[in-house]
Design an enzyme around this catalytic site. Sequence first.
Site, PDB file in Angstrom:
ATOM      1  N   HIS A  11     -66.602   8.890 -25.360  1.00  0.00           N
ATOM      2  CA  HIS A  11     -67.889   9.604 -25.365  1.00  0.00           C
ATOM      3  C   HIS A  11     -68.803   9.133 -26.503  1.00  0.00           C
ATOM      4  O   HIS A  11     -68.733   7.994 -26.917  1.00  0.00           O
ATOM      5  CB  HIS A  11     -67.657  11.110 -25.375  1.00  0.00           C
ATOM      6  CG  HIS A  11     -66.599  11.517 -24.392  1.00  0.00           C
ATOM      7  ND1 HIS A  11     -66.857  11.653 -23.051  1.00  0.00           N
ATOM      8  CD2 HIS A  11     -65.269  11.760 -24.550  1.00  0.00           C
ATOM      9  CE1 HIS A  11     -65.722  11.967 -22.425  1.00  0.00           C
ATOM     10  NE2 HIS A  11     -64.754  12.035 -23.312  1.00  0.00           N
ATOM     11  N   GLU A  25     -65.653  17.076 -28.555  1.00  0.00           N
ATOM     12  CA  GLU A  25     -64.709  15.968 -28.427  1.00  0.00           C
ATOM     13  C   GLU A  25     -65.189  14.688 -29.105  1.00  0.00           C
ATOM     14  O   GLU A  25     -64.427  14.024 -29.802  1.00  0.00           O
ATOM     15  CB  GLU A  25     -64.433  15.689 -26.938  1.00  0.00           C
ATOM     16  CG  GLU A  25     -63.455  14.555 -26.712  1.00  0.00           C
ATOM     17  CD  GLU A  25     -63.249  14.211 -25.250  1.00  0.00           C
ATOM     18  OE1 GLU A  25     -63.897  14.858 -24.387  1.00  0.00           O
ATOM     19  OE2 GLU A  25     -62.453  13.312 -24.957  1.00  0.00           O
ATOM     20  N   HIS A  78     -59.079  10.505 -26.706  1.00  0.00           N
ATOM     21  CA  HIS A  78     -59.816  11.630 -26.112  1.00  0.00           C
ATOM     22  C   HIS A  78     -59.166  12.954 -26.489  1.00  0.00           C
ATOM     23  O   HIS A  78     -58.041  12.998 -26.975  1.00  0.00           O
ATOM     24  CB  HIS A  78     -59.821  11.508 -24.581  1.00  0.00           C
ATOM     25  CG  HIS A  78     -60.715  10.411 -24.096  1.00  0.00           C
ATOM     26  ND1 HIS A  78     -61.950  10.644 -23.563  1.00  0.00           N
ATOM     27  CD2 HIS A  78     -60.546   9.064 -24.110  1.00  0.00           C
ATOM     28  CE1 HIS A  78     -62.510   9.483 -23.244  1.00  0.00           C
ATOM     29  NE2 HIS A  78     -61.676   8.508 -23.567  1.00  0.00           N
ATOM     30  N   GLU A 143     -54.776  11.827 -24.565  1.00  0.00           N
ATOM     31  CA  GLU A 143     -55.518  13.099 -24.509  1.00  0.00           C
ATOM     32  C   GLU A 143     -54.853  14.062 -25.490  1.00  0.00           C
ATOM     33  O   GLU A 143     -53.774  14.587 -25.218  1.00  0.00           O
ATOM     34  CB  GLU A 143     -55.487  13.675 -23.091  1.00  0.00           C
ATOM     35  CG  GLU A 143     -56.307  12.899 -22.070  1.00  0.00           C
ATOM     36  CD  GLU A 143     -57.809  13.228 -22.105  1.00  0.00           C
ATOM     37  OE1 GLU A 143     -58.261  13.955 -23.024  1.00  0.00           O
ATOM     38  OE2 GLU A 143     -58.532  12.746 -21.201  1.00  0.00           O
TER      39      GLU A 143
HETATM   40 ZN   LIG Z   1     -62.793  12.535 -23.091  1.00  0.00          ZN
END
Ligand SMILES: [Zn+2]
Length: 320
Positions: A11, A25, A78, A143
Amino acid sequence: MAPIIVIDPGHGGYDPGARGYGLTEKDIVLEVALQTERILQAYAVTVELTRRDDTYVVIPARTARANQMSADLFVSIHVNAGGGTGFESFVYSTAPAKTVELQRQIHGDLARFYARYGFRDRGRKTANFAVLRQTVMSAILVENLFIDHPVDNARLKHPVFRSAIAQILANSLVKAMQLKLKNQVWAPEWEIERLRLAKLVVCLHHPGDTLLWGQYATVLNRVRERSDSGTVWDPEREIGLLVEDRLLASARQPAQVVPWGEFATVLNRLRQRSVEKPGWDPRAEVELLIRDGLLVSVREPGALVNWGEFATVLNRYLYN
Ligand SMILES: [Zn+2]
Protein backbone atom coordinates in the site's frame (compact mmCIF):
# COMPACT_ATOMS: atom_id res chain seq x y z
CA MET A 1 27.89 -11.62 -5.16
CA ALA A 2 25.83 -10.71 -2.16
CA PRO A 3 22.20 -11.81 -2.35
CA ILE A 4 19.55 -9.21 -3.19
CA ILE A 5 16.37 -8.98 -1.15
CA VAL A 6 13.52 -6.69 -2.14
CA ILE A 7 11.24 -5.74 0.72
CA ASP A 8 7.81 -4.53 -0.28
CA PRO A 9 5.82 -2.56 2.29
CA GLY A 10 2.27 -2.88 0.96
CA HIS A 11 0.00 0.00 0.00
CA GLY A 12 1.09 3.63 0.63
CA GLY A 13 -0.02 7.13 -0.30
CA TYR A 14 -3.69 7.26 -1.28
CA ASP A 15 -3.96 3.53 -0.61
CA PRO A 16 -4.01 3.16 3.20
CA GLY A 17 -4.56 -0.59 3.15
CA ALA A 18 -6.50 -1.94 6.10
CA ARG A 19 -7.51 0.26 9.00
CA GLY A 20 -8.70 -0.34 12.53
CA TYR A 21 -8.75 1.27 15.95
CA GLY A 22 -6.58 4.20 14.88
CA LEU A 23 -3.96 2.11 13.07
CA THR A 24 -3.30 2.12 9.34
CA GLU A 25 -1.69 -0.76 7.52
CA LYS A 26 0.48 1.37 5.21
CA ASP A 27 2.23 2.99 8.22
CA ILE A 28 2.89 -0.23 10.13
CA VAL A 29 4.30 -2.10 7.15
CA LEU A 30 6.57 0.81 6.18
CA GLU A 31 7.95 1.01 9.72
CA VAL A 32 8.60 -2.74 9.81
CA ALA A 33 10.22 -2.67 6.33
CA LEU A 34 12.55 0.22 7.19
CA GLN A 35 13.61 -1.41 10.45
CA THR A 36 14.20 -4.76 8.78
CA GLU A 37 16.42 -3.01 6.22
CA ARG A 38 18.29 -1.25 9.02
CA ILE A 39 18.99 -4.51 10.85
CA LEU A 40 20.17 -6.20 7.66
CA GLN A 41 22.73 -3.44 7.05
CA ALA A 42 25.24 -5.36 9.17
CA TYR A 43 25.07 -8.24 6.69
CA ALA A 44 26.50 -8.84 3.24
CA VAL A 45 23.19 -8.39 1.39
CA THR A 46 21.68 -5.77 -0.89
CA VAL A 47 18.30 -4.69 0.41
CA GLU A 48 15.94 -2.67 -1.74
CA LEU A 49 12.59 -1.27 -0.65
CA THR A 50 9.75 -0.79 -3.14
CA ARG A 51 8.81 2.39 -1.28
CA ARG A 52 10.59 4.33 1.43
CA ASP A 53 7.88 6.81 2.33
CA ASP A 54 4.15 7.32 2.28
CA THR A 55 3.68 7.19 -1.49
CA TYR A 56 1.79 4.73 -3.63
CA VAL A 57 3.83 2.71 -6.08
CA VAL A 58 1.84 0.67 -8.58
CA ILE A 59 2.26 -3.09 -8.27
CA PRO A 60 3.86 -3.59 -11.74
CA ALA A 61 6.53 -1.02 -10.83
CA ARG A 62 7.27 -2.86 -7.59
CA THR A 63 7.66 -6.23 -9.25
CA ALA A 64 9.49 -4.86 -12.33
CA ARG A 65 12.10 -3.29 -10.05
CA ALA A 66 12.74 -6.61 -8.31
CA ASN A 67 12.91 -8.41 -11.68
CA GLN A 68 15.34 -5.85 -13.13
CA MET A 69 17.61 -6.16 -10.11
CA SER A 70 17.56 -9.95 -10.44
CA ALA A 71 16.61 -10.10 -6.80
CA ASP A 72 16.89 -13.42 -4.99
CA LEU A 73 13.89 -12.89 -2.77
CA PHE A 74 10.84 -10.63 -2.67
CA VAL A 75 9.13 -10.15 0.69
CA SER A 76 5.83 -8.30 0.74
CA ILE A 77 4.75 -7.08 4.17
CA HIS A 78 1.07 -6.61 5.00
CA VAL A 79 -1.33 -6.49 7.92
CA ASN A 80 -4.54 -8.46 7.58
CA ALA A 81 -8.17 -7.42 8.04
CA GLY A 82 -11.61 -8.84 7.54
CA GLY A 83 -12.63 -10.49 10.75
CA GLY A 84 -9.94 -13.03 11.61
CA THR A 85 -6.97 -13.17 13.95
CA GLY A 86 -3.39 -14.42 13.74
CA PHE A 87 -0.64 -14.80 11.19
CA GLU A 88 -0.52 -16.27 7.70
CA SER A 89 1.74 -16.19 4.67
CA PHE A 90 1.34 -16.68 0.94
CA VAL A 91 3.38 -17.82 -2.04
CA TYR A 92 2.19 -18.06 -5.63
CA SER A 93 -0.12 -20.96 -6.44
CA THR A 94 2.49 -22.73 -8.59
CA ALA A 95 5.57 -21.65 -6.64
CA PRO A 96 8.60 -23.93 -7.09
CA ALA A 97 9.89 -26.12 -4.26
CA LYS A 98 12.65 -23.63 -3.41
CA THR A 99 10.07 -20.90 -2.73
CA VAL A 100 7.87 -23.24 -0.73
CA GLU A 101 10.91 -24.12 1.40
CA LEU A 102 11.69 -20.42 2.00
CA GLN A 103 8.06 -19.91 2.99
CA ARG A 104 8.31 -22.84 5.38
CA GLN A 105 11.33 -21.29 7.12
CA ILE A 106 10.21 -17.65 7.21
CA HIS A 107 6.62 -18.51 8.06
CA GLY A 108 7.85 -20.84 10.81
CA ASP A 109 10.00 -18.15 12.45
CA LEU A 110 7.22 -15.54 12.39
CA ALA A 111 4.51 -17.99 13.46
CA ARG A 112 6.63 -19.10 16.45
CA PHE A 113 7.08 -15.47 17.44
CA TYR A 114 3.35 -14.74 17.20
CA ALA A 115 2.55 -17.96 19.07
CA ARG A 116 4.49 -16.62 22.06
CA TYR A 117 1.78 -13.97 22.30
CA GLY A 118 -0.97 -16.51 21.87
CA PHE A 119 -1.70 -15.72 18.22
CA ARG A 120 -2.85 -18.50 16.01
CA ASP A 121 -0.96 -19.77 12.99
CA ARG A 122 -3.43 -19.60 10.10
CA GLY A 123 -1.06 -21.57 7.96
CA ARG A 124 1.14 -21.40 4.88
CA LYS A 125 -1.08 -20.60 1.96
CA THR A 126 -0.97 -19.99 -1.78
CA ALA A 127 -2.65 -17.20 -3.72
CA ASN A 128 -2.74 -15.60 -7.12
CA PHE A 129 -1.60 -12.17 -5.86
CA ALA A 130 0.00 -9.87 -8.46
CA VAL A 131 3.17 -9.33 -6.40
CA LEU A 132 3.65 -13.09 -6.22
CA ARG A 133 2.68 -13.76 -9.84
CA GLN A 134 4.69 -10.98 -11.52
CA THR A 135 7.94 -11.58 -9.65
CA VAL A 136 10.32 -14.06 -11.28
CA MET A 137 12.27 -14.77 -8.08
CA SER A 138 11.01 -16.45 -4.92
CA ALA A 139 8.31 -14.24 -3.44
CA ILE A 140 6.46 -14.44 -0.15
CA LEU A 141 3.73 -12.26 1.28
CA VAL A 142 3.27 -12.11 5.04
CA GLU A 143 0.05 -10.98 6.74
CA ASN A 144 0.98 -9.84 10.24
CA LEU A 145 -2.10 -10.12 12.45
CA PHE A 146 -5.49 -8.46 11.91
CA ILE A 147 -5.70 -4.72 12.27
CA ASP A 148 -9.47 -4.92 12.82
CA HIS A 149 -9.29 -7.50 15.62
CA PRO A 150 -9.10 -5.84 19.05
CA VAL A 151 -6.49 -8.24 20.48
CA ASP A 152 -4.27 -8.21 17.37
CA ASN A 153 -4.65 -4.45 17.12
CA ALA A 154 -3.67 -3.88 20.76
CA ARG A 155 -0.40 -5.73 20.11
CA LEU A 156 0.30 -3.87 16.88
CA LYS A 157 -0.08 -0.61 18.80
CA HIS A 158 3.06 -1.36 20.85
CA PRO A 159 6.17 0.16 19.21
CA VAL A 160 8.32 -2.49 20.92
CA PHE A 161 6.17 -5.23 19.40
CA ARG A 162 6.37 -3.70 15.91
CA SER A 163 10.16 -3.52 16.27
CA ALA A 164 10.20 -7.15 17.35
CA ILE A 165 8.41 -8.13 14.11
CA ALA A 166 11.23 -6.47 12.17
CA GLN A 167 13.88 -8.16 14.32
CA ILE A 168 12.30 -11.59 13.85
CA LEU A 169 11.85 -11.07 10.11
CA ALA A 170 15.45 -9.86 9.71
CA ASN A 171 16.84 -12.82 11.68
CA SER A 172 14.70 -15.16 9.66
CA LEU A 173 16.02 -13.71 6.39
CA VAL A 174 19.58 -14.04 7.70
CA LYS A 175 18.98 -17.75 8.29
CA ALA A 176 16.90 -18.49 5.19
CA MET A 177 19.25 -16.66 2.81
CA GLN A 178 22.37 -17.69 4.78
CA LEU A 179 23.54 -14.08 5.09
CA LYS A 180 26.94 -13.41 6.60
CA LEU A 181 27.94 -10.51 8.83
CA LYS A 182 29.89 -7.97 6.76
CA ASN A 183 33.06 -7.79 8.81
CA GLN A 184 33.27 -9.98 11.83
CA VAL A 185 31.83 -13.17 13.12
CA TRP A 186 30.70 -11.39 16.24
CA ALA A 187 29.84 -7.69 16.30
CA PRO A 188 28.99 -6.67 19.89
CA GLU A 189 28.41 -3.01 18.92
CA TRP A 190 25.82 -4.24 16.48
CA GLU A 191 24.11 -6.40 19.10
CA ILE A 192 23.74 -3.33 21.32
CA GLU A 193 22.47 -1.27 18.37
CA ARG A 194 19.82 -3.94 17.76
CA LEU A 195 18.57 -3.54 21.31
CA ARG A 196 18.35 0.18 20.67
CA LEU A 197 16.41 -0.40 17.42
CA ALA A 198 14.09 -2.69 19.36
CA LYS A 199 13.49 0.23 21.75
CA LEU A 200 14.72 -1.85 24.68
CA VAL A 201 17.74 0.41 25.26
CA VAL A 202 17.76 4.18 25.11
CA CYS A 203 21.31 5.32 25.93
CA LEU A 204 24.58 4.50 24.22
CA HIS A 205 26.57 1.66 25.78
CA HIS A 206 29.98 0.37 24.82
CA PRO A 207 30.49 -3.38 24.47
CA GLY A 208 33.13 -3.41 27.20
CA ASP A 209 31.02 -1.49 29.73
CA THR A 210 30.08 -3.58 32.72
CA LEU A 211 26.36 -4.29 33.02
CA LEU A 212 24.76 -2.77 36.13
CA TRP A 213 21.69 -4.08 37.96
CA GLY A 214 19.65 -0.94 37.31
CA GLN A 215 20.29 -1.29 33.57
CA TYR A 216 19.71 -5.04 33.48
CA ALA A 217 16.41 -4.74 35.37
CA THR A 218 15.17 -1.95 33.13
CA VAL A 219 15.84 -3.82 29.89
CA LEU A 220 14.29 -7.04 31.21
CA ASN A 221 11.21 -5.14 32.36
CA ARG A 222 10.86 -3.58 28.91
CA VAL A 223 11.11 -7.05 27.40
CA ARG A 224 8.32 -8.32 29.62
CA GLU A 225 6.33 -5.07 29.21
CA ARG A 226 6.52 -4.47 32.92
CA SER A 227 8.68 -1.34 32.97
CA ASP A 228 6.89 1.58 34.49
CA SER A 229 9.59 4.16 34.19
CA GLY A 230 7.73 6.97 32.52
CA THR A 231 9.60 10.15 31.81
CA VAL A 232 11.88 9.72 34.81
CA TRP A 233 14.04 6.63 35.02
CA ASP A 234 13.76 4.92 38.39
CA PRO A 235 16.27 2.03 38.45
CA GLU A 236 15.46 1.13 42.06
CA ARG A 237 11.83 0.66 41.11
CA GLU A 238 12.87 -1.44 38.10
CA ILE A 239 14.89 -3.75 40.36
CA GLY A 240 11.94 -3.82 42.77
CA LEU A 241 9.72 -5.12 39.98
CA LEU A 242 12.09 -8.05 39.39
CA VAL A 243 11.92 -8.89 43.10
CA GLU A 244 8.15 -8.46 43.19
CA ASP A 245 7.74 -10.89 40.29
CA ARG A 246 10.19 -13.38 41.90
CA LEU A 247 12.74 -13.16 39.11
CA LEU A 248 15.27 -11.91 41.64
CA ALA A 249 15.42 -13.08 45.26
CA SER A 250 16.47 -9.81 46.89
CA ALA A 251 17.06 -6.20 45.93
CA ARG A 252 20.35 -4.93 44.51
CA GLN A 253 21.76 -1.43 44.27
CA PRO A 254 21.21 0.03 40.78
CA ALA A 255 24.93 0.74 40.35
CA GLN A 256 25.97 -2.75 41.47
CA VAL A 257 27.63 -4.91 38.82
CA VAL A 258 26.02 -8.13 37.55
CA PRO A 259 28.00 -11.39 37.79
CA TRP A 260 27.30 -14.18 35.30
CA GLY A 261 25.79 -16.56 37.85
CA GLU A 262 23.12 -14.06 38.92
CA PHE A 263 22.66 -12.80 35.37
CA ALA A 264 21.95 -16.33 34.13
CA THR A 265 19.62 -17.14 37.02
CA VAL A 266 17.36 -14.13 36.41
CA LEU A 267 17.30 -14.68 32.65
CA ASN A 268 16.53 -18.38 33.10
CA ARG A 269 13.62 -17.54 35.39
CA LEU A 270 12.32 -15.09 32.80
CA ARG A 271 12.64 -17.80 30.14
CA GLN A 272 10.88 -20.20 32.50
CA ARG A 273 13.85 -22.53 32.35
CA SER A 274 15.22 -23.98 35.52
CA VAL A 275 18.16 -26.04 36.64
CA GLU A 276 16.89 -29.42 37.82
CA LYS A 277 18.72 -29.33 41.12
CA PRO A 278 17.80 -28.34 44.64
CA GLY A 279 19.40 -25.16 45.94
CA TRP A 280 21.03 -22.43 43.91
CA ASP A 281 23.80 -23.50 41.55
CA PRO A 282 25.06 -20.45 39.63
CA ARG A 283 27.44 -22.54 37.55
CA ALA A 284 24.57 -24.74 36.38
CA GLU A 285 22.54 -21.61 35.56
CA VAL A 286 25.31 -20.38 33.23
CA GLU A 287 25.57 -23.86 31.71
CA LEU A 288 21.83 -23.80 30.98
CA LEU A 289 22.38 -20.69 28.83
CA ILE A 290 25.04 -22.61 26.91
CA ARG A 291 22.84 -25.69 26.55
CA ASP A 292 20.06 -23.55 25.08
CA GLY A 293 22.43 -21.93 22.58
CA LEU A 294 22.30 -18.45 24.11
CA LEU A 295 25.94 -18.43 25.20
CA VAL A 296 28.84 -19.98 23.33
CA SER A 297 31.52 -20.52 25.96
CA VAL A 298 31.71 -21.02 29.71
CA ARG A 299 31.86 -18.04 32.08
CA GLU A 300 32.84 -18.15 35.72
CA PRO A 301 29.73 -17.44 37.82
CA GLY A 302 31.58 -14.60 39.57
CA ALA A 303 32.88 -12.95 36.36
CA LEU A 304 31.15 -9.73 35.35
CA VAL A 305 28.81 -9.45 32.38
CA ASN A 306 29.56 -6.66 29.92
CA TRP A 307 27.14 -4.91 27.57
CA GLY A 308 28.35 -6.64 24.42
CA GLU A 309 27.78 -10.06 25.97
CA PHE A 310 24.46 -9.05 27.52
CA ALA A 311 23.11 -7.72 24.21
CA THR A 312 24.22 -10.84 22.34
CA VAL A 313 22.64 -13.27 24.79
CA LEU A 314 19.40 -11.28 24.94
CA ASN A 315 19.10 -10.96 21.15
CA ARG A 316 19.62 -14.70 20.79
CA TYR A 317 16.88 -15.34 23.32
CA LEU A 318 14.44 -12.82 21.86
CA TYR A 319 14.89 -13.19 18.15
CA ASN A 320 16.35 -16.57 17.23
ZN1 LIG B 1 -2.31 -5.23 2.66
